[in-house]
Scaffold this motif. Structure first.
Motif, PDB file in Angstrom:
ATOM      1  N   CYS A   1      15.697   4.748   2.451  1.00 37.29           N
ATOM      2  CA  CYS A   1      15.680   4.519   1.004  1.00 37.29           C
ATOM      3  C   CYS A   1      14.386   3.861   0.557  1.00 37.29           C
ATOM      4  CB  CYS A   1      16.880   3.666   0.594  1.00 37.29           C
ATOM      5  SG  CYS A   1      18.461   4.530   0.747  1.00 37.29           S
ATOM      6  N   ILE A   2      13.890   2.915   1.358  1.00 36.53           N
ATOM      7  CA  ILE A   2      12.613   2.269   1.034  1.00 36.53           C
ATOM      8  C   ILE A   2      11.500   3.309   0.994  1.00 36.53           C
ATOM      9  CG2 ILE A   2      10.841   0.677   1.883  1.00 36.53           C
ATOM     10  CD1 ILE A   2      13.141  -1.038   3.028  1.00 36.53           C
ATOM     11  N   ALA A   3      11.459   4.162   2.013  1.00 35.51           N
ATOM     12  CA  ALA A   3      10.409   5.176   2.085  1.00 35.51           C
ATOM     13  C   ALA A   3      10.524   6.173   0.936  1.00 35.51           C
ATOM     14  CB  ALA A   3      10.484   5.897   3.427  1.00 35.51           C
ATOM     15  N   ALA A   4      11.735   6.655   0.674  1.00 39.25           N
ATOM     16  CA  ALA A   4      11.933   7.675  -0.366  1.00 39.25           C
ATOM     17  C   ALA A   4      11.590   7.142  -1.750  1.00 39.25           C
ATOM     18  CB  ALA A   4      13.373   8.176  -0.335  1.00 39.25           C
ATOM     19  N   VAL A   5      12.110   5.961  -2.083  1.00 37.92           N
ATOM     20  CA  VAL A   5      11.870   5.383  -3.409  1.00 37.92           C
ATOM     21  C   VAL A   5      10.394   5.036  -3.581  1.00 37.92           C
ATOM     22  CG1 VAL A   5      12.363   3.419  -4.912  1.00 37.92           C
ATOM     23  CG2 VAL A   5      14.227   4.535  -3.673  1.00 37.92           C
ATOM     24  N   SER A   6       9.777   4.467  -2.544  1.00 35.87           N
ATOM     25  CA  SER A   6       8.359   4.107  -2.630  1.00 35.87           C
ATOM     26  C   SER A   6       7.500   5.333  -2.881  1.00 35.87           C
ATOM     27  CB  SER A   6       7.906   3.412  -1.332  1.00 35.87           C
ATOM     28  OG  SER A   6       8.619   2.228  -1.116  1.00 35.87           O
ATOM     29  N   TYR A   7       7.850   6.439  -2.229  1.00 36.74           N
ATOM     30  CA  TYR A   7       7.055   7.657  -2.401  1.00 36.74           C
ATOM     31  C   TYR A   7       7.300   8.293  -3.763  1.00 36.74           C
ATOM     32  CZ  TYR A   7       5.465  12.417  -2.027  1.00 36.74           C
ATOM     33  OH  TYR A   7       4.847  13.609  -2.290  1.00 36.74           O
ATOM     34  N   LEU A   8       8.560   8.525  -4.100  1.00 38.98           N
ATOM     35  CA  LEU A   8       8.885   9.264  -5.317  1.00 38.98           C
ATOM     36  C   LEU A   8       8.491   8.512  -6.582  1.00 38.98           C
ATOM     37  CD1 LEU A   8      12.399  10.643  -4.298  1.00 38.98           C
ATOM     38  CD2 LEU A   8      10.256  11.927  -4.447  1.00 38.98           C
TER      39      LEU A   8
ATOM     40  N   SER B   1       0.826  -1.195   0.000  1.00 36.64           N
ATOM     41  CA  SER B   1       0.000   0.000   0.000  1.00 36.64           C
ATOM     42  C   SER B   1       0.864   1.251   0.000  1.00 36.64           C
ATOM     43  CB  SER B   1      -0.929   0.016   1.226  1.00 36.64           C
ATOM     44  OG  SER B   1      -0.170  -0.014   2.414  1.00 36.64           O
ATOM     45  N   ILE B   2       0.308   2.348  -0.498  1.00 32.32           N
ATOM     46  CA  ILE B   2       1.038   3.606  -0.596  1.00 32.32           C
ATOM     47  C   ILE B   2       0.845   4.408   0.682  1.00 32.32           C
ATOM     48  CG2 ILE B   2       1.243   5.763  -1.893  1.00 32.32           C
ATOM     49  CD1 ILE B   2       0.116   4.260  -4.308  1.00 32.32           C
ATOM     50  N   MET B   3       1.948   4.833   1.291  1.00 32.59           N
ATOM     51  CA  MET B   3       1.865   5.683   2.471  1.00 32.59           C
ATOM     52  C   MET B   3       1.554   7.114   2.050  1.00 32.59           C
ATOM     53  SD  MET B   3       4.928   4.452   4.969  1.00 32.59           S
ATOM     54  CE  MET B   3       6.192   5.038   3.843  1.00 32.59           C
ATOM     55  N   ASP B   4       0.847   7.828   2.916  1.00 37.39           N
ATOM     56  CA  ASP B   4       0.594   9.219   2.581  1.00 37.39           C
ATOM     57  C   ASP B   4       1.858  10.045   2.790  1.00 37.39           C
ATOM     58  OD1 ASP B   4       0.867   9.992   5.239  1.00 37.39           O
ATOM     59  OD2 ASP B   4      -1.255  10.358   5.563  1.00 37.39           O
ATOM     60  N   HIS B   5       1.791  11.301   2.379  1.00 38.23           N
ATOM     61  CA  HIS B   5       2.967  12.157   2.351  1.00 38.23           C
ATOM     62  C   HIS B   5       3.592  12.313   3.734  1.00 38.23           C
ATOM     63  CE1 HIS B   5       0.650  12.953  -1.203  1.00 38.23           C
ATOM     64  NE2 HIS B   5       1.580  13.720  -1.714  1.00 38.23           N
ATOM     65  N   ASN B   6       2.772  12.639   4.727  1.00 39.37           N
ATOM     66  CA  ASN B   6       3.306  12.914   6.056  1.00 39.37           C
ATOM     67  C   ASN B   6       3.752  11.654   6.784  1.00 39.37           C
ATOM     68  OD1 ASN B   6       3.188  15.866   6.950  1.00 39.37           O
ATOM     69  ND2 ASN B   6       1.236  15.605   5.882  1.00 39.37           N
ATOM     70  N   LEU B   7       3.149  10.517   6.492  1.00 34.88           N
ATOM     71  CA  LEU B   7       3.619   9.272   7.100  1.00 34.88           C
ATOM     72  C   LEU B   7       4.995   8.900   6.546  1.00 34.88           C
ATOM     73  CD1 LEU B   7       2.899   7.041   9.082  1.00 34.88           C
ATOM     74  CD2 LEU B   7       1.844   5.773   7.199  1.00 34.88           C
ATOM     75  N   THR B   8       5.181   9.123   5.241  1.00 37.89           N
ATOM     76  CA  THR B   8       6.510   8.923   4.647  1.00 37.89           C
ATOM     77  C   THR B   8       7.533   9.827   5.324  1.00 37.89           C
ATOM     78  OG1 THR B   8       5.510   8.386   2.502  1.00 37.89           O
ATOM     79  CG2 THR B   8       7.835   9.024   2.510  1.00 37.89           C
ATOM     80  N   LEU B   9       7.162  11.090   5.515  1.00 40.65           N
ATOM     81  CA  LEU B   9       8.067  12.041   6.163  1.00 40.65           C
ATOM     82  C   LEU B   9       8.353  11.642   7.607  1.00 40.65           C
ATOM     83  CD1 LEU B   9       9.635  14.685   5.954  1.00 40.65           C
ATOM     84  CD2 LEU B   9       7.547  15.896   6.627  1.00 40.65           C
ATOM     85  N   ALA B  10       7.349  11.089   8.291  1.00 39.96           N
ATOM     86  CA  ALA B  10       7.546  10.638   9.677  1.00 39.96           C
ATOM     87  C   ALA B  10       8.608   9.547   9.740  1.00 39.96           C
ATOM     88  CB  ALA B  10       6.223  10.130  10.257  1.00 39.96           C
TER      89      ALA B  10
ATOM     90  N   VAL C   1       5.749   6.915  -7.122  1.00 40.12           N
ATOM     91  CA  VAL C   1       4.302   6.958  -7.397  1.00 40.12           C
ATOM     92  C   VAL C   1       3.684   8.343  -7.234  1.00 40.12           C
ATOM     93  CG1 VAL C   1       3.947   4.538  -6.790  1.00 40.12           C
ATOM     94  CG2 VAL C   1       3.742   6.269  -5.009  1.00 40.12           C
ATOM     95  N   MET C   2       4.393   9.283  -6.588  1.00 43.61           N
ATOM     96  CA  MET C   2       3.846  10.615  -6.334  1.00 43.61           C
ATOM     97  C   MET C   2       4.628  11.661  -7.119  1.00 43.61           C
ATOM     98  SD  MET C   2       1.328  10.284  -4.194  1.00 43.61           S
ATOM     99  CE  MET C   2       0.677   9.206  -2.900  1.00 43.61           C
ATOM    100  N   ASP C   3       3.899  12.593  -7.734  1.00 41.33           N
ATOM    101  CA  ASP C   3       4.574  13.685  -8.423  1.00 41.33           C
ATOM    102  C   ASP C   3       4.414  14.970  -7.614  1.00 41.33           C
ATOM    103  OD1 ASP C   3       1.901  14.186  -8.733  1.00 41.33           O
ATOM    104  OD2 ASP C   3       1.954  14.420 -10.905  1.00 41.33           O
ATOM    105  N   GLY C   4       4.864  16.086  -8.178  1.00 39.46           N
ATOM    106  CA  GLY C   4       4.715  17.358  -7.489  1.00 39.46           C
ATOM    107  C   GLY C   4       5.856  17.652  -6.535  1.00 39.46           C
TER     108      GLY C   4
END
Length: 609
Positions: free
Chosen positions: A495-502, A449-458, A504-507
């Motif tokens: 690295c897992i968090a950064a790659v997973s987020y970037l 599942s995709i984490m939201d922006h702030n959970l990734t940042l956490a 699938v998410m743009d902007g």
């Protein structure tokens, strides 16, 4: 035709929507039903809008004699019986009024439907109008009116709707202060006037993201409009008009400014926001007097209070981020803010707020509290009520605390003993915090599942704190359990968090995200030099992620100036070059932090260390 289709759809859907009260918020059907309700409501709005447009079209019959609705057979207004100037003087339409009355979509009286092609609309209407009343796209003219009586004005409805949509996609997920109903209510023309200041902020930061090329101003005019809207927000804040909406508008432009690397502006905006918190006592959640006429239609009292709470905590996040990356911006802690964070509840999980399901979270658990009661804090609340924003708040507070420990550290035996105790306590706290996190919010390699922006940042902030602590342990040869192993594990999780987020998410990406990636890159280089080991593969992942974020900023800014990510990417590339040339010396944790602060606050983007 569309009206009858809407009535049939409503008849079919009403029995199903009536069952919402029997479905719990945890059910996957709850969100679907709410989405269906919003779509039906949107269709109703479209029907009403089409009726208004038909009425507007009929208004043209005063100057256009339409026989069949087909442009080729329509009788054009000519000057055979009177001159064009006579026609102009006999009508009540000014140039601006004519522009306002041109429908967005072409209405055909013969079919009762509208064409979706606005260019066809302009051509057909223009063919029937005298020259002075012809429709002209104002943004294609050499002189564009974006000001009225010396003040910048908001975009027309179509463009503003597009900008709100863009902001809700790329901005609001990072700073979630606008309720899910904000965009639908704007489309229905039901936003209170008190929200106009937020629209100015949205216009300022999203004009550069918009792809509405047919209606957007070109070149310098676009930048002037954006800057003018930002200045409108700032001037209102400077004048002392610090309502909740003004603070929310400041949040929006501050998030954009810090990503742009505008250090001086960021410091001013954050000071204004912190001052505003105190002037309206935003942290006070008891006996809150709310003027419902200034609020979005249909929001419950709990939802409004939750929105105020989110505004408070995002200002807290921006204040902490500013202290971390622009350390000289504030000389002392703000007394009101430090007291307020002890009594204000954390924001709830976003779906509770979006669906207006009242719930109660807990208060911020700070370092001093957690070290004394690390085994008790998990019993004080329902863990399912917290989401990404709340966890981001706590992870940011712990990262800020760790940075302050090292910045204030003086190299002597007594200070070292005290710091070792604090590091050990914080390390235990960080592990406990992670273990108590609900399973659905945890980070692991097999996560689908995709984490939201702030959970990734956490997660990134949390692991950055761990790496700072254990690099210091390694620097000073302090005997703690497997510091190298914890440092490696933390870098892998980042690295897992950064790659997973970037992937699938743009902007745009939060400046704190960038700051953490840079710190981790520097820590990995220093670890390799000080321990005489090979540079971990995670370093290249960090570099790639920073490059990706920097390119996103360049695309937004048109490559006109280096953003926050661009500064740190260049500095890290230089450190890598020196490492490969065996010129890089091992740095202390404190020096890494100070060098990061220097890069962040440097006015000259090329003056990097």
């Amino acid at each position: 035709m569309l009206s009858s289709q809407y009535e049939l759809l409503q008849q079919l859907a009403t029995p199903l929507l009536d069952q919402r009260k029997n479905v719990t918020v945890e059910s996957p059907f709850y969100s679907t039903m709410n989405s269906m309700a919003l779509q039906i409501d949107s269709i109703k709005h479209d029907v009403e809008s089409l009726k208004r447009k038909r009425s507007a079209f009929d208004d043209y019959k005063g100057i256009i004699n339409v026989h069949t609705g087909v442009p080729e057979t329509a009788r054009r207004v000519t000057a055979t019986s009177s001159s064009e100037s006579d026609i102009a003087s006999s009508t009540s339409f000014s140039d601006n009024e004519a522009l306002l009355h041109v429908p967005d979509e072409a209405y055909s009286p013969s079919t009762g439907l509208y064409s979706s092609n606005i260019q066809n609309t302009e051509a057909s209407v223009n063919s029937l109008l005298p020259e002075q009343h012809k429709y002209k796209n104002p943004f294609q003219e050499s002189k564009v009116e974006i000001m009225l009586n010396g003040s910048y004005i908001l975009p027309p409805h179509r463009l503003m709707a597009s900008l709100i949509k863009t902001y809700c996609r790329v901005g609001n997920p990072w700073i979630p202060i606008l309720h899910a109903t904000f965009e639908p209510e704007y489309l229905k023309h039901r936003l209170p006037r008190s929200k106009d200041i937020i629209l100015y902020a949205i216009t300022s930061v999203t004009l550069k993201h918009s792809d509405e090329s047919d209606i957007l101003p070109k070149g310098d005019l676009k930048a002037k409009w954006s800057a003018g809207c930002r200045q409108h927000v700032v001037m209102k804040a400077r004048s002392g008009q610090l309502e909740v909406e003004t603070l929310q508008a400041l949040i929006i432009i501050t998030f954009d400014a810090i990503n742009s690397g505008e250090c001086e502006s960021v410091c001013e905006y954050v000071r204004l926001m912190v001052t505003g918190l105190e002037s309206i006592d935003l942290a006070n959640e008891e006996n809150v007097n709310i003027d419902t006429s200034n609020e979005i239609h249909g929001l419950s009292h709990w939802s409004i209070v939750e929105g105020r709470r989110r505004t408070f905590w995002i200002i807290f996040l921006l204040e902490r981020l500013t202290k971390m990356v622009l350390h000289n911006c504030f000389k002392d802690d703000n007394e009101y803010l430090e007291k307020a964070i002890k009594r204000c509840l954390l924001p709830c999980e976003r779906m509770y707020w979006a669906n207006q399901v009242p719930t109660k979270s807990r208060r911020l658990l700070r370092y001093e509290f957690l070290t004394a009661r690390a085994n008790e804090w998990c019993l004080e609340y329902d863990k399912s009520t917290l989401g990404g924003l709340a966890y981001s708040v706590e992870a940011t507070e712990m990262l800020s605390h760790a940075l302050n420990l090292f910045i204030q550290y003086n190299r002597n035996e007594e200070a070292l003993e005290k710091l070792i105790f604090q590091i050990s306590s914080m390390d235990n706290l960080l592990m406990t915090w992670k273990e108590k996190m609900p399973e659905q919010w945890r980070l692991h390699p097999n996560r689908t599942s995709i984490m939201d922006h702030n959970l990734t940042l956490a997660h990134i902030s949390h692991n950055t704190t761990i790496m700072l602590l254990h690099q210091f342990v390694t620097d000073n040869r302090i005997l703690l359990v497997d510091s190298r192993g914890k440092l490696v594990d933390a870098s892998q999780e980042v690295c897992i968090a950064a790659v997973s987020y970037l992937s699938v998410m743009d902007g745009p990406v939060s400046a704190q995200f960038v700051f953490c990636l840079f710190l981790i890159g520097k820590l990995l280089l220093t670890h390799a030099v000080s321990c005489g080991t090979t540079l971990l593969n995670e370093f290249e992942t960090i570099m790639t992620s920073l490059s990706d974020i920097s390119k996103r900023w360049d695309a937004i800014s048109g490559g006109s100036k280096s953003g926050f990510a661009g500064r740190f990417l260049s500095a890290l590339q230089d450190s890598k070059r020196r490492y490969l040339n065996h010129e890089l010396k091992a740095e202390t944790t404190k020096h890494i932090i100070h060098s990061s602060l220097d890069i962040a606050s440097s006015r000259n983007f090329d003056d990097r260390i």
